[in-house]
Scaffold this motif. Structure first.
Motif, PDB file in Angstrom:
ATOM      1  N   ASN A 155       4.944  23.075  15.860  1.00 49.82           N
ATOM      2  CA  ASN A 155       3.502  23.426  16.462  1.00 49.82           C
ATOM      3  C   ASN A 155       2.930  24.345  15.214  1.00 49.82           C
ATOM      4  O   ASN A 155       3.393  25.411  14.696  1.00 49.82           O
TER       5      ASN A 155
ATOM      6  N   CYS B  11       1.842  28.219  15.969  1.00 54.91           N
ATOM      7  CA  CYS B  11       2.696  29.508  16.196  1.00 54.91           C
ATOM      8  C   CYS B  11       4.030  29.284  15.005  1.00 54.91           C
ATOM      9  O   CYS B  11       4.668  30.399  15.049  1.00 54.91           O
TER      10      CYS B  11
ATOM     11  N   ASP C  82       6.340  27.250  15.941  1.00 57.72           N
ATOM     12  CA  ASP C  82       7.480  26.899  16.865  1.00 57.72           C
ATOM     13  C   ASP C  82       8.165  25.377  16.361  1.00 57.72           C
ATOM     14  O   ASP C  82       7.234  24.685  16.035  1.00 57.72           O
TER      15      ASP C  82
ATOM     16  N   CYS D 227       8.601  30.649  19.971  1.00 58.78           N
ATOM     17  CA  CYS D 227       8.285  31.981  21.251  1.00 58.78           C
ATOM     18  C   CYS D 227       8.777  31.635  22.291  1.00 58.78           C
ATOM     19  O   CYS D 227       8.986  30.525  22.919  1.00 58.78           O
TER      20      CYS D 227
ATOM     21  N   SER E   2       6.948  28.356  24.104  1.00 55.32           N
ATOM     22  CA  SER E   2       7.347  27.082  23.678  1.00 55.32           C
ATOM     23  C   SER E   2       8.742  26.860  24.090  1.00 55.32           C
ATOM     24  O   SER E   2       8.762  25.630  24.619  1.00 55.32           O
TER      25      SER E   2
ATOM     26  N   ARG F 241      -2.250  30.224  22.817  1.00 48.98           N
ATOM     27  CA  ARG F 241      -0.887  29.771  23.217  1.00 48.98           C
ATOM     28  C   ARG F 241      -0.924  28.402  23.730  1.00 48.98           C
ATOM     29  O   ARG F 241       0.236  27.781  24.040  1.00 48.98           O
TER      30      ARG F 241
ATOM     31  N   CYS G 295       1.609  26.318  22.067  1.00 48.54           N
ATOM     32  CA  CYS G 295       3.027  26.557  22.485  1.00 48.54           C
ATOM     33  C   CYS G 295       3.461  25.809  23.560  1.00 48.54           C
ATOM     34  O   CYS G 295       4.530  25.673  23.548  1.00 48.54           O
TER      35      CYS G 295
END
Ligand code: ZN
Length: 151
Positions: A36, A39, A41, A64, A67, A123, A126
């Motif tokens: 991702n 972020c 992830d 996070c 995710s 987000r 995520c």
């Protein structure tokens, strides 16, 4: 609201105790790495598909809470389903996050608890990443009945 609190608890629970976590060691399984960009992830998604059916699905990841919880919920929702059903769920989930409407269909199961992510624009990716990785794998199957190990 009570429901919000329940959803929050569910997300934390999936983050701390992810379902279907690990790798699939099977010659015929496929493996996909996905990142991702928003972020940072990352996940590795493993699928064992036979006759158009997801026999097993697992993931490993680092990211996070949203995710990782989303990946955990995604694997629970699609395990045992056909690729077609899984693709439909991918669509339902994407519109739930981007449009913010809870689908009437309960098939998303615990993933429905991520509805609140809609209001957190930063987000979105995520919550979506696990499903986007899944869609990539599904597309591979659609284009080729016998995808290679490396996608
Ligand atoms: Zn994230």
């Amino acid at each position: 609201m009570k429901m919000d609190e329940l959803y929050k608890q569910l997300i934390i629970d999936h983050y701390r105790h992810p379902r279907n976590y690990g790798e699939i060691n099977d010659m015929s399984s496929i493996r996909l790495f996905y990142k991702n960009p928003t972020c940072g992830d990352t996940i590795v998604l493993y699928l064992l598909v036979d006759q158009g059916q997801i026999h097993d699905i697992k993931f490993e990841g680092d990211g996070c809470s949203i995710s990782m919880a989303s990946c955990s919920m995604m694997t629970s929702a699609v395990k045992g389903r056909s690729l077609e059903e899984a693709e439909n769920l991918t669509r339902l989930f994407s519109s739930m996050i981007t449009i913010g409407i809870s689908p009437e269909d309960e098939a998303l199961e615990e993933s429905l608890s991520l509805l609140g992510v809609h209001s957190l624009r930063a987000r979105h990716n995520c919550a979506l990443m696990g499903w986007q990785a899944l869609r990539k794998v599904i597309n591979q199957y659609k284009n080729d009945d016998s995808p290679t190990q490396q996608i």
